[in-house]
Write a protein that holds these residues in place. Structure first.
Motif, PDB file in Angstrom:
ATOM      1  N   LYS A   1       0.852  -1.188   0.000  1.00 33.65           N
ATOM      2  CA  LYS A   1       0.000   0.000   0.000  1.00 33.65           C
ATOM      3  C   LYS A   1       0.891   1.242   0.000  1.00 33.65           C
ATOM      4  CE  LYS A   1      -3.831  -2.221   2.488  1.00 33.65           C
ATOM      5  NZ  LYS A   1      -3.212  -3.562   2.577  1.00 33.65           N
ATOM      6  N   LEU A   2       0.931   1.942  -1.120  1.00 32.40           N
ATOM      7  CA  LEU A   2       1.768   3.123  -1.263  1.00 32.40           C
ATOM      8  C   LEU A   2       0.949   4.380  -1.003  1.00 32.40           C
ATOM      9  CD1 LEU A   2       3.705   2.149  -4.510  1.00 32.40           C
ATOM     10  CD2 LEU A   2       4.528   2.011  -2.150  1.00 32.40           C
TER      11      LEU A   2
ATOM     12  N   PRO B   1       6.860  10.256   0.152  1.00 36.27           N
ATOM     13  CA  PRO B   1       6.408   8.906  -0.171  1.00 36.27           C
ATOM     14  C   PRO B   1       6.418   8.011   1.067  1.00 36.27           C
ATOM     15  CG  PRO B   1       8.703   9.157  -0.792  1.00 36.27           C
ATOM     16  CD  PRO B   1       8.244  10.515  -0.303  1.00 36.27           C
ATOM     17  N   GLY B   2       5.461   7.105   1.121  1.00 33.14           N
ATOM     18  CA  GLY B   2       5.402   6.179   2.247  1.00 33.14           C
ATOM     19  C   GLY B   2       4.666   4.913   1.862  1.00 33.14           C
ATOM     20  N   LEU B   3       4.614   3.988   2.809  1.00 40.90           N
ATOM     21  CA  LEU B   3       3.805   2.793   2.645  1.00 40.90           C
ATOM     22  C   LEU B   3       3.134   2.465   3.961  1.00 40.90           C
ATOM     23  CD1 LEU B   3       5.299   0.129   4.068  1.00 40.90           C
ATOM     24  CD2 LEU B   3       6.677   0.194   2.009  1.00 40.90           C
ATOM     25  N   ILE B   4       2.056   1.705   3.870  1.00 44.37           N
ATOM     26  CA  ILE B   4       1.341   1.225   5.043  1.00 44.37           C
ATOM     27  C   ILE B   4       1.744  -0.225   5.256  1.00 44.37           C
ATOM     28  CG2 ILE B   4      -0.915   0.870   6.122  1.00 44.37           C
ATOM     29  CD1 ILE B   4      -0.324   3.801   5.530  1.00 44.37           C
TER      30      ILE B   4
ATOM     31  N   GLY C   1      -1.473  -0.647 -10.051  1.00 39.93           N
ATOM     32  CA  GLY C   1      -2.260  -0.868  -8.849  1.00 39.93           C
ATOM     33  C   GLY C   1      -3.627  -0.227  -8.947  1.00 39.93           C
ATOM     34  N   TYR C   2      -4.332  -0.258  -7.814  1.00 42.01           N
ATOM     35  CA  TYR C   2      -5.739   0.122  -7.752  1.00 42.01           C
ATOM     36  C   TYR C   2      -5.985   1.073  -6.582  1.00 42.01           C
ATOM     37  CZ  TYR C   2      -6.074  -3.994 -10.750  1.00 42.01           C
ATOM     38  OH  TYR C   2      -5.899  -4.911 -11.761  1.00 42.01           O
ATOM     39  N   CYS C   3      -6.983   1.945  -6.742  1.00 41.16           N
ATOM     40  CA  CYS C   3      -7.369   2.912  -5.707  1.00 41.16           C
ATOM     41  C   CYS C   3      -8.888   3.058  -5.699  1.00 41.16           C
ATOM     42  CB  CYS C   3      -6.789   4.297  -5.984  1.00 41.16           C
ATOM     43  SG  CYS C   3      -5.021   4.439  -6.142  1.00 41.16           S
ATOM     44  N   ILE C   4      -9.388   3.663  -4.632  1.00 39.92           N
ATOM     45  CA  ILE C   4     -10.762   4.158  -4.601  1.00 39.92           C
ATOM     46  C   ILE C   4     -10.772   5.550  -5.221  1.00 39.92           C
ATOM     47  CG2 ILE C   4     -12.733   4.766  -3.156  1.00 39.92           C
ATOM     48  CD1 ILE C   4     -11.519   3.013  -0.961  1.00 39.92           C
ATOM     49  N   ALA C   5     -11.794   5.817  -6.031  1.00 37.41           N
ATOM     50  CA  ALA C   5     -11.997   7.164  -6.565  1.00 37.41           C
ATOM     51  C   ALA C   5     -13.451   7.568  -6.395  1.00 37.41           C
ATOM     52  CB  ALA C   5     -11.613   7.236  -8.041  1.00 37.41           C
ATOM     53  N   ASN C   6     -13.669   8.856  -6.241  1.00 39.53           N
ATOM     54  CA  ASN C   6     -15.010   9.437  -6.249  1.00 39.53           C
ATOM     55  C   ASN C   6     -15.071  10.359  -7.457  1.00 39.53           C
ATOM     56  OD1 ASN C   6     -17.522  10.489  -5.704  1.00 39.53           O
ATOM     57  ND2 ASN C   6     -17.072  11.092  -3.601  1.00 39.53           N
ATOM     58  N   ASP C   7     -15.791   9.916  -8.495  1.00 47.15           N
ATOM     59  CA  ASP C   7     -15.914  10.705  -9.722  1.00 47.15           C
ATOM     60  C   ASP C   7     -17.059  11.699  -9.553  1.00 47.15           C
ATOM     61  OD1 ASP C   7     -15.939  11.688 -12.301  1.00 47.15           O
ATOM     62  OD2 ASP C   7     -16.971   9.940 -13.139  1.00 47.15           O
ATOM     63  N   LEU C   8     -16.793  12.737  -8.781  1.00 48.08           N
ATOM     64  CA  LEU C   8     -17.821  13.736  -8.515  1.00 48.08           C
ATOM     65  C   LEU C   8     -18.210  14.476  -9.788  1.00 48.08           C
ATOM     66  CD1 LEU C   8     -16.064  14.576  -5.304  1.00 48.08           C
ATOM     67  CD2 LEU C   8     -18.549  14.514  -5.298  1.00 48.08           C
ATOM     68  N   SER C   9     -19.458  14.905  -9.826  1.00 53.06           N
ATOM     69  CA  SER C   9     -20.002  15.554 -11.018  1.00 53.06           C
ATOM     70  C   SER C   9     -20.946  16.671 -10.595  1.00 53.06           C
ATOM     71  CB  SER C   9     -20.796  14.547 -11.868  1.00 53.06           C
ATOM     72  OG  SER C   9     -20.071  13.353 -12.066  1.00 53.06           O
ATOM     73  N   GLU C  10     -20.859  17.807 -11.260  1.00 52.26           N
ATOM     74  CA  GLU C  10     -21.886  18.830 -11.133  1.00 52.26           C
ATOM     75  C   GLU C  10     -22.810  18.655 -12.339  1.00 52.26           C
ATOM     76  OE1 GLU C  10     -24.556  21.431 -11.106  1.00 52.26           O
ATOM     77  OE2 GLU C  10     -23.472  21.086  -9.237  1.00 52.26           O
ATOM     78  N   ARG C  11     -23.981  18.068 -12.098  1.00 52.90           N
ATOM     79  CA  ARG C  11     -24.830  17.620 -13.204  1.00 52.90           C
ATOM     80  C   ARG C  11     -25.335  18.783 -14.069  1.00 52.90           C
ATOM     81  NH1 ARG C  11     -23.190  12.429 -13.440  1.00 52.90           N
ATOM     82  NH2 ARG C  11     -23.669  11.288 -11.513  1.00 52.90           N
TER      83      ARG C  11
ATOM     84  N   TRP D   1      -4.785   5.077  -0.429  1.00 47.84           N
ATOM     85  CA  TRP D   1      -3.498   4.565  -0.878  1.00 47.84           C
ATOM     86  C   TRP D   1      -3.667   3.862  -2.207  1.00 47.84           C
ATOM     87  CZ3 TRP D   1      -4.472   3.759   4.525  1.00 47.84           C
ATOM     88  CH2 TRP D   1      -5.403   2.755   4.797  1.00 47.84           C
ATOM     89  N   LEU D   2      -2.537   3.599  -2.835  1.00 42.54           N
ATOM     90  CA  LEU D   2      -2.483   2.803  -4.049  1.00 42.54           C
ATOM     91  C   LEU D   2      -2.092   1.386  -3.639  1.00 42.54           C
ATOM     92  CD1 LEU D   2      -0.663   3.759  -7.370  1.00 42.54           C
ATOM     93  CD2 LEU D   2      -0.503   1.475  -6.419  1.00 42.54           C
ATOM     94  N   VAL D   3      -2.950   0.429  -3.911  1.00 45.03           N
ATOM     95  CA  VAL D   3      -2.672  -0.972  -3.599  1.00 45.03           C
ATOM     96  C   VAL D   3      -2.106  -1.626  -4.852  1.00 45.03           C
ATOM     97  CG1 VAL D   3      -3.658  -3.168  -2.843  1.00 45.03           C
ATOM     98  CG2 VAL D   3      -4.512  -1.019  -1.885  1.00 45.03           C
ATOM     99  N   THR D   4      -0.900  -2.171  -4.768  1.00 47.30           N
ATOM    100  CA  THR D   4      -0.258  -2.732  -5.953  1.00 47.30           C
ATOM    101  C   THR D   4      -1.010  -3.956  -6.461  1.00 47.30           C
ATOM    102  OG1 THR D   4       1.297  -3.878  -4.479  1.00 47.30           O
ATOM    103  CG2 THR D   4       2.026  -1.800  -5.455  1.00 47.30           C
ATOM    104  N   HIS D   5      -0.852  -4.202  -7.745  1.00 46.27           N
ATOM    105  CA  HIS D   5      -1.680  -5.195  -8.450  1.00 46.27           C
ATOM    106  C   HIS D   5      -1.567  -6.589  -7.866  1.00 46.27           C
ATOM    107  CE1 HIS D   5       1.741  -7.117 -10.554  1.00 46.27           C
ATOM    108  NE2 HIS D   5       2.266  -5.909 -10.495  1.00 46.27           N
ATOM    109  N   ASP D   6      -0.429  -6.916  -7.251  1.00 42.06           N
ATOM    110  CA  ASP D   6      -0.245  -8.268  -6.717  1.00 42.06           C
ATOM    111  C   ASP D   6      -1.180  -8.569  -5.550  1.00 42.06           C
ATOM    112  OD1 ASP D   6       1.690  -6.219  -5.683  1.00 42.06           O
ATOM    113  OD2 ASP D   6       1.958  -7.728  -4.117  1.00 42.06           O
TER     114      ASP D   6
END
Length: 281
Positions: free
Chosen positions: A2-3, A14-17, A148-158, A183-188
């Motif tokens: 987790k970067l 930069p860091g890691l968890i 890797g993968y992250c959570i995103a919130n694709d906010l929109s002003e409709r 964080w960014l979780v690496t693909h592995d």
């Protein structure tokens, strides 16, 4: 692995968890979590580190956007079967649009509504971070290009999105309209990105709850499709679409107001918590 990038805005380190949830400093090994750190050979080297040898970071510093130097954000629209079932035609191939990198903010930073916003909306999404240059690749090779993968919130002003011209960019690219992380979780650590539960609550009430298995086009298909139309560079972000439950599809519609709190979670990727605030110059 987790970067993260932690510290005040513009001065992140930069860091890691580690496995116990302790934030560790990585600055002796990488200058930042950028394209050079996301290269496959460098990620392998970082995974080989013993986290116990890295300095623990005291306190609870701010977590910023977990990757820097983002060239572009490519986003998919209408990519969940249940979303399309709400009355939209089934697309023959992914609907793609661009979101400005200046919309990025940390997973716990406030979301600020732009002046004139009346229909600001939420969208929990799985985000992919590109780790290898991708141009005209096949779906079979696509996930090998994901760092890797992250959570995103694709906010929109409709109102900006639908009422101010034929493109979506105006409603998608406002400042703070793309919280990413924490964080960014690496693909592995994510063997199957098509088997992840995702959820968004607003002031404690569940608004979205689904699984990435419901995607019309898989993560691999999205990467491959995007790479046919543009070269994806290391550090680019691809948002994979949102399930049903956005505010403009509620009955009656619901939109964000200052003082509200959004919480987002995706299995294995952590949680976001964003408070909605008014615009501040």
């Amino acid at each position: 692995m987790k970067l993260v990038r932690y510290g005040p805005r513009g001065r992140e380190r930069p860091g890691l968890i580690d496995g116990n949830g302790v934030l560790r400093d990585l600055s002796a090994h990488v200058a930042d979590v950028d394209a050079s750190a996301l290269a496959p050979a460098k990620l392998r080297a970082l995974r080989g580190l013993d986290p116990r040898t890295l300095p623990a970071v005291p306190g609870r510093p701010r977590l910023g956007v977990p990757v820097t130097g983002v060239g572009k954000i490519v986003a998919a629209g209408l990519n969940y079967r249940a979303h399309v079932a709400a009355g939209y035609p089934l697309p023959d191939e992914p609907i793609l649009f661009l979101k400005a990198p200046s919309s990025l903010c940390g997973a716990r930073d406030p979301v600020r509504l732009p002046p004139g916003a009346t229909r600001a909306d939420w969208e929990v999404e799985l985000a992919l971070v590109i780790g290898r240059r991708a141009s005209r690749i096949s779906p079979e090779r696509a996930l090998a290009h994901v760092a890797g993968y992250c959570i995103a919130n694709d906010l929109s002003e409709r109102a900006f999105q639908f009422e101010r011209g034929p493109t979506w960019d105006k409603g998608k690219s406002c400042d703070t309209f793309c919280p990413l992380g924490p964080w960014l979780v690496t693909h592995d650590e994510i063997p199957d990105p098509q088997a992840l539960d995702l959820k968004l609550t607003l002031d404690g009430k569940t608004m979205q709850a689904a699984n990435t298995a419901d995607m019309l086009f898989t993560c691999a298909e999205l990467v491959a499709c995007a790479s046919r139309y543009m070269t994806l560079h290391v550090g680019d972000i691809l948002l994979t679409g949102t399930p049903p439950g956005s505010g403009f599809l509620q009955s009656p519609p619901r939109f964000l107001r200052p003082g509200q709190t959004m919480q987002l979670a995706i299995a294995g990727l952590g949680e976001q918590r964003s408070q909605v605030r008014s615009f501040r110059p």
